[in-house]
Design an enzyme around this catalytic site. Structure first.
Site, PDB file in Angstrom:
ATOM      1  N   ARG A 130     -11.409  -7.632   7.561  1.00 53.21           N
ATOM      2  CA  ARG A 130     -11.249  -6.519   8.496  1.00 53.21           C
ATOM      3  C   ARG A 130     -12.579  -6.002   9.011  1.00 53.21           C
ATOM      4  O   ARG A 130     -12.676  -5.583  10.148  1.00 53.21           O
ATOM      5  CB  ARG A 130     -10.493  -5.400   7.770  1.00 53.21           C
ATOM      6  CG  ARG A 130     -10.563  -4.046   8.410  1.00 53.21           C
ATOM      7  CD  ARG A 130      -9.496  -3.130   7.883  1.00 53.21           C
ATOM      8  NE  ARG A 130      -8.200  -3.755   7.995  1.00 53.21           N
ATOM      9  CZ  ARG A 130      -7.173  -3.500   7.186  1.00 53.21           C
ATOM     10  NH1 ARG A 130      -7.292  -2.628   6.214  1.00 53.21           N
ATOM     11  NH2 ARG A 130      -6.028  -4.116   7.359  1.00 53.21           N
ATOM     12  N   TYR A 131     -13.588  -6.013   8.154  1.00 58.31           N
ATOM     13  CA  TYR A 131     -14.900  -5.460   8.513  1.00 58.31           C
ATOM     14  C   TYR A 131     -15.846  -6.597   8.905  1.00 58.31           C
ATOM     15  O   TYR A 131     -15.634  -7.746   8.537  1.00 58.31           O
ATOM     16  CB  TYR A 131     -15.473  -4.703   7.318  1.00 58.31           C
ATOM     17  CG  TYR A 131     -14.755  -3.419   6.989  1.00 58.31           C
ATOM     18  CD1 TYR A 131     -14.897  -2.300   7.807  1.00 58.31           C
ATOM     19  CD2 TYR A 131     -13.958  -3.311   5.855  1.00 58.31           C
ATOM     20  CE1 TYR A 131     -14.259  -1.105   7.495  1.00 58.31           C
ATOM     21  CE2 TYR A 131     -13.312  -2.118   5.533  1.00 58.31           C
ATOM     22  CZ  TYR A 131     -13.475  -1.022   6.357  1.00 58.31           C
ATOM     23  OH  TYR A 131     -12.844   0.150   6.047  1.00 58.31           O
ATOM     24  N   ARG A 169     -17.929  -8.184   5.431  1.00 59.00           N
ATOM     25  CA  ARG A 169     -17.376  -8.286   4.077  1.00 59.00           C
ATOM     26  C   ARG A 169     -15.867  -8.480   4.153  1.00 59.00           C
ATOM     27  O   ARG A 169     -15.235  -8.123   5.149  1.00 59.00           O
ATOM     28  CB  ARG A 169     -17.705  -7.036   3.260  1.00 59.00           C
ATOM     29  CG  ARG A 169     -17.216  -5.737   3.867  1.00 59.00           C
ATOM     30  CD  ARG A 169     -18.105  -4.585   3.417  1.00 59.00           C
ATOM     31  NE  ARG A 169     -17.599  -3.283   3.814  1.00 59.00           N
ATOM     32  CZ  ARG A 169     -17.732  -2.749   5.027  1.00 59.00           C
ATOM     33  NH1 ARG A 169     -18.306  -3.439   5.993  1.00 59.00           N
ATOM     34  NH2 ARG A 169     -17.262  -1.543   5.298  1.00 59.00           N
ATOM     35  N   CYS A 228      -1.353  -8.267 -12.747  1.00 58.66           N
ATOM     36  CA  CYS A 228      -2.115  -7.112 -13.217  1.00 58.66           C
ATOM     37  C   CYS A 228      -1.705  -6.887 -14.670  1.00 58.66           C
ATOM     38  O   CYS A 228      -0.648  -7.348 -15.100  1.00 58.66           O
ATOM     39  CB  CYS A 228      -1.774  -5.870 -12.396  1.00 58.66           C
ATOM     40  SG  CYS A 228      -2.196  -6.058 -10.642  1.00 58.66           S
ATOM     41  N   CYS A 285       0.948  -0.437 -11.261  1.00 55.54           N
ATOM     42  CA  CYS A 285       0.908   0.946 -10.789  1.00 55.54           C
ATOM     43  C   CYS A 285       2.066   1.144  -9.825  1.00 55.54           C
ATOM     44  O   CYS A 285       2.205   0.388  -8.855  1.00 55.54           O
ATOM     45  CB  CYS A 285      -0.396   1.204 -10.040  1.00 55.54           C
ATOM     46  SG  CYS A 285      -1.843   0.654 -10.955  1.00 55.54           S
ATOM     47  N   CYS A 316       1.134   1.223  -6.005  1.00 52.28           N
ATOM     48  CA  CYS A 316       0.255   0.167  -5.492  1.00 52.28           C
ATOM     49  C   CYS A 316       0.440  -0.092  -3.995  1.00 52.28           C
ATOM     50  O   CYS A 316       1.555  -0.255  -3.510  1.00 52.28           O
ATOM     51  CB  CYS A 316       0.498  -1.138  -6.254  1.00 52.28           C
ATOM     52  SG  CYS A 316      -0.600  -2.456  -5.711  1.00 52.28           S
ATOM     53  N   ARG A 337      -0.437  -2.783  -2.556  1.00 52.92           N
ATOM     54  CA  ARG A 337      -0.020  -4.173  -2.398  1.00 52.92           C
ATOM     55  C   ARG A 337       1.247  -4.472  -3.208  1.00 52.92           C
ATOM     56  O   ARG A 337       1.445  -5.576  -3.689  1.00 52.92           O
ATOM     57  CB  ARG A 337      -1.167  -5.103  -2.786  1.00 52.92           C
ATOM     58  CG  ARG A 337      -1.780  -5.761  -1.578  1.00 52.92           C
ATOM     59  CD  ARG A 337      -3.067  -6.507  -1.885  1.00 52.92           C
ATOM     60  NE  ARG A 337      -4.170  -5.815  -1.272  1.00 52.92           N
ATOM     61  CZ  ARG A 337      -5.358  -5.607  -1.846  1.00 52.92           C
ATOM     62  NH1 ARG A 337      -5.593  -6.071  -3.057  1.00 52.92           N
ATOM     63  NH2 ARG A 337      -6.291  -4.953  -1.213  1.00 52.92           N
ATOM     64  N   ASP A 363      -1.811   5.740  -0.039  1.00 50.20           N
ATOM     65  CA  ASP A 363      -1.347   5.051   1.159  1.00 50.20           C
ATOM     66  C   ASP A 363       0.146   5.308   1.395  1.00 50.20           C
ATOM     67  O   ASP A 363       0.883   5.674   0.473  1.00 50.20           O
ATOM     68  CB  ASP A 363      -1.601   3.540   1.024  1.00 50.20           C
ATOM     69  CG  ASP A 363      -3.092   3.219   1.025  1.00 50.20           C
ATOM     70  OD1 ASP A 363      -3.846   3.942   1.702  1.00 50.20           O
ATOM     71  OD2 ASP A 363      -3.489   2.254   0.347  1.00 50.20           O
ATOM     72  N   ASP A 374      -7.354   5.393   3.990  1.00 46.56           N
ATOM     73  CA  ASP A 374      -7.350   4.037   4.529  1.00 46.56           C
ATOM     74  C   ASP A 374      -6.309   4.078   5.651  1.00 46.56           C
ATOM     75  O   ASP A 374      -5.116   4.286   5.396  1.00 46.56           O
ATOM     76  CB  ASP A 374      -7.000   3.025   3.426  1.00 46.56           C
ATOM     77  CG  ASP A 374      -7.773   1.731   3.603  1.00 46.56           C
ATOM     78  OD1 ASP A 374      -8.159   1.441   4.760  1.00 46.56           O
ATOM     79  OD2 ASP A 374      -7.967   1.006   2.619  1.00 46.56           O
ATOM     80  N   LYS A 419     -11.235   2.406   6.160  1.00 52.77           N
ATOM     81  CA  LYS A 419     -11.407   3.649   5.414  1.00 52.77           C
ATOM     82  C   LYS A 419     -12.115   4.696   6.267  1.00 52.77           C
ATOM     83  O   LYS A 419     -13.170   4.426   6.827  1.00 52.77           O
ATOM     84  CB  LYS A 419     -12.232   3.383   4.155  1.00 52.77           C
ATOM     85  CG  LYS A 419     -11.529   2.436   3.195  1.00 52.77           C
ATOM     86  CD  LYS A 419     -12.436   2.046   2.055  1.00 52.77           C
ATOM     87  CE  LYS A 419     -11.781   1.037   1.132  1.00 52.77           C
ATOM     88  NZ  LYS A 419     -11.697  -0.317   1.745  1.00 52.77           N
TER      89      LYS A 419
HETATM   90  C1  LIG Z   1     -11.946  -1.404   1.131  1.00 55.00           C
HETATM   91  C2  LIG Z   1     -12.080  -2.641   1.832  1.00 55.00           C
HETATM   92  C3  LIG Z   1     -13.314  -3.287   1.907  1.00 55.00           C
HETATM   93  C4  LIG Z   1     -14.568  -2.733   1.270  1.00 55.00           C
HETATM   94  O1  LIG Z   1     -14.935  -1.534   1.857  1.00 55.00           O
HETATM   95  P1  LIG Z   1     -16.280  -0.789   1.383  1.00 55.00           P
HETATM   96  O2  LIG Z   1     -16.210   0.524   2.072  1.00 55.00           O
HETATM   97  O3  LIG Z   1     -17.427  -1.649   1.765  1.00 55.00           O
HETATM   98  O4  LIG Z   1     -16.170  -0.646  -0.124  1.00 55.00           O
HETATM   99  C5  LIG Z   1     -13.391  -4.466   2.612  1.00 55.00           C
HETATM  100  N1  LIG Z   1     -12.301  -4.994   3.213  1.00 55.00           N
HETATM  101  C6  LIG Z   1     -11.101  -4.379   3.184  1.00 55.00           C
HETATM  102  C7  LIG Z   1      -9.954  -5.011   3.877  1.00 55.00           C
HETATM  103  C8  LIG Z   1     -10.950  -3.186   2.478  1.00 55.00           C
HETATM  104  O5  LIG Z   1      -9.745  -2.602   2.429  1.00 55.00           O
HETATM  105  S1  SF4 Z   2      -3.190  -0.719  -7.891  1.00 60.10           S
HETATM  106 FE1  SF4 Z   2      -1.919  -2.574  -7.603  1.00 60.10          FE
HETATM  107  S2  SF4 Z   2      -3.375  -4.264  -7.710  1.00 60.10           S
HETATM  108 FE2  SF4 Z   2      -4.413  -2.467  -8.636  1.00 60.10          FE
HETATM  109  S3  SF4 Z   2      -3.934  -2.612 -10.846  1.00 60.10           S
HETATM  110 FE3  SF4 Z   2      -2.391  -1.300  -9.909  1.00 60.10          FE
HETATM  111  S4  SF4 Z   2      -0.685  -2.713  -9.473  1.00 60.10           S
HETATM  112 FE4  SF4 Z   2      -2.518  -3.971  -9.765  1.00 60.10          FE
END
Ligand SMILES: *Cc1c(COP(=O)(O)O)cnc(C)c1O
Ligand code: SF4
Length: 372
Positions: A90-91, A94, A103, A107, A110, A112, A270, A307, A314
């Site tokens: 996305r960025y 990185r 996991c 959670c 979560c 995801r 989220d 986010d 973010k």
């Molecule tokens: C959070 C995140 C990152 C890392 O973000 P930083 O602000 O650099 O910690 C990179 N890619 C995605 C898709 C993210 O959600």
């Molecule tokens: S937030 Fe989601 S990915 Fe992270 S430890 Fe919890 S269940 Fe696993």
């Protein structure tokens, strides 16, 4: 022989067992567990003092998860930024590399939820495609190894991923995001730390949400990682009935610093379906931030971010310290609510067009929350 695989095998998974242990309706828990993977390590379960407490709320299935609450399955539109199944890019410089579907515990909030615990969505066979994607994208200098939880991989499998990434010339830093030190601290062994040490510069971001999670076992795990030179950060999710209280959050962040973990982010929860009962207001998040800055060590104060739904990334939120700004002066409020004036540089009229975009996001969008 490591003790952690056996501890992990003893996790609470069976809905009937969970219902019995916490006095819940087995039918309801079975229904919830069918929708979202359920697992609680015996270690983490032992931190639960009573039904409904902050530890319980994070991992015990709740029938509220099945309500149609408007939440979505992929709130950050990660799938839209996923060129291959194991990558979220996305960025500019990185990306996230999803290497493990599992996991130690799951959670309930979560982001995801749609993917974790499901090997058809995050699978070892996608790791090669991910590595190939990273190799062919020289603009990527920072890889965040995530999942699921990367520390659920065996040492050998994790080392394979780390060494493959380290052999890519344009990769400068590696990061691991993990909740293992919180859920299964026994998994962090001296052997694991010695292996990780070979792949510096390596950062580890852990995930603690409540001061009761900083136990002697967790401190031991974090200490092992810090002792091999890994800078530790923490990502917390703001959750109703868990840490939506400025004093609870402050204690958590202070305890993290004490075990050499630097608080990095507090996330507004989220907009994930089935998590409405765990979300709280943005005003509450700003109130928490206002109770931190100035009132405790600056090192303990993380960034509070949303986010953005739809994949905006973010976005930081800051209580309204900047009250007004003109060519002459800046009016500021300090942590204790007192007003101060900072004189601007004289004789240099600033370009109005240039000034505008800087001002808009600074104030006017947030109401100063009450001073605690
Ligand atoms: C959070 C995140 C990152 C890392 O973000 P930083 O602000 O650099 O910690 C990179 N890619 C995605 C898709 C993210 O959600
Ligand atoms: S937030 Fe989601 S990915 Fe992270 S430890 Fe919890 S269940 Fe696993």
């Amino acid at each position: 022989m490591d003790e952690w695989p056996q501890i992990l095998r003893g996790s609470l998974r069976n809905p009937d067992e969970i219902a019995k242990r916490f006095g819940l309706n087995a039918d309801e828990i079975r229904k919830v567990a069918r929708v979202f993977k359920t697992q609680i390590t015996p270690y983490y379960a032992s931190l639960i003092k009573q039904k409904g407490d902050p530890i319980y709320r994070q991992v015990v299935p709740d029938p509220a998860e099945l309500r149609k609450d408007g939440g979505v399955s992929d709130p950050l539109s990660e799938d839209q930024d996923s060129p291959v199944p194991s990558i979220v890019h996305r960025y500019p410089d990185r990306l996230l590399f999803l290497v493990s579907h599992s996991c130690a515990s799951y959670c309930r909030f979560c982001t995801r939820k749609r993917k974790v615990g499901d090997p058809s969505k995050i699978h070892p066979r996608y790791i090669e495609d991910g590595l190939e994607y990273i190799r062919s994208h020289p603009e990527v200098r920072d890889v965040i190894i995530s999942g699921g939880d990367p520390l659920m991989l065996s040492d050998a499998r994790l080392e394979y991923v780390l060494s493959a990434l380290r052999s890519i010339p344009h990769i400068e830093i590696l990061r691991i995001g993990t909740r293992v030190p919180c859920f299964l601290p026994q998994r962090v062994t001296a052997k694991l730390a010695a292996m990780l040490k070979k792949y510096h510069p390596l950062y580890v971001n852990v995930h603690f949400n409540h001061p009761d999670e900083i136990t002697p076992e967790a401190a031991r795990a974090l200490n092992l990682l810090a002792d091999v030179g890994i800078p530790l950060g923490n990502q917390t999710v703001l959750l109703k009935g868990v840490n939506d209280d400025p004093m609870v959050m402050k204690r958590l962040l202070q305890k993290l610093l004490y075990v050499r973990v630097r608080p990095y982010y507090i996330y507004q929860a989220d907009y994930v379906h089935g998590t409405e009962h765990l979300r709280t207001t943005v005003e509450k998040g700003l109130e928490v931030m206002d109770a931190l800055r100035g009132w405790t060590s600056g090192l303990a104060v993380p960034h509070y971010v949303i986010d953005a739904p739809g994949g905006g990334g973010k976005i930081p939120l800051i209580p309204a310290y900047l009250q007004s700004i003109s060519d002459e002066q800046v009016v500021l409020r300090n942590y204790a609510g007192e007003t101060f004036v900072y004189p601007q540089v004289r004789g240099k009229k600033k370009d109005k067009k240039e000034k505008q975009p800087f001002i808009t996001p600074c104030y006017g969008l947030t109401n100063a929350p009450p001073i605690p």
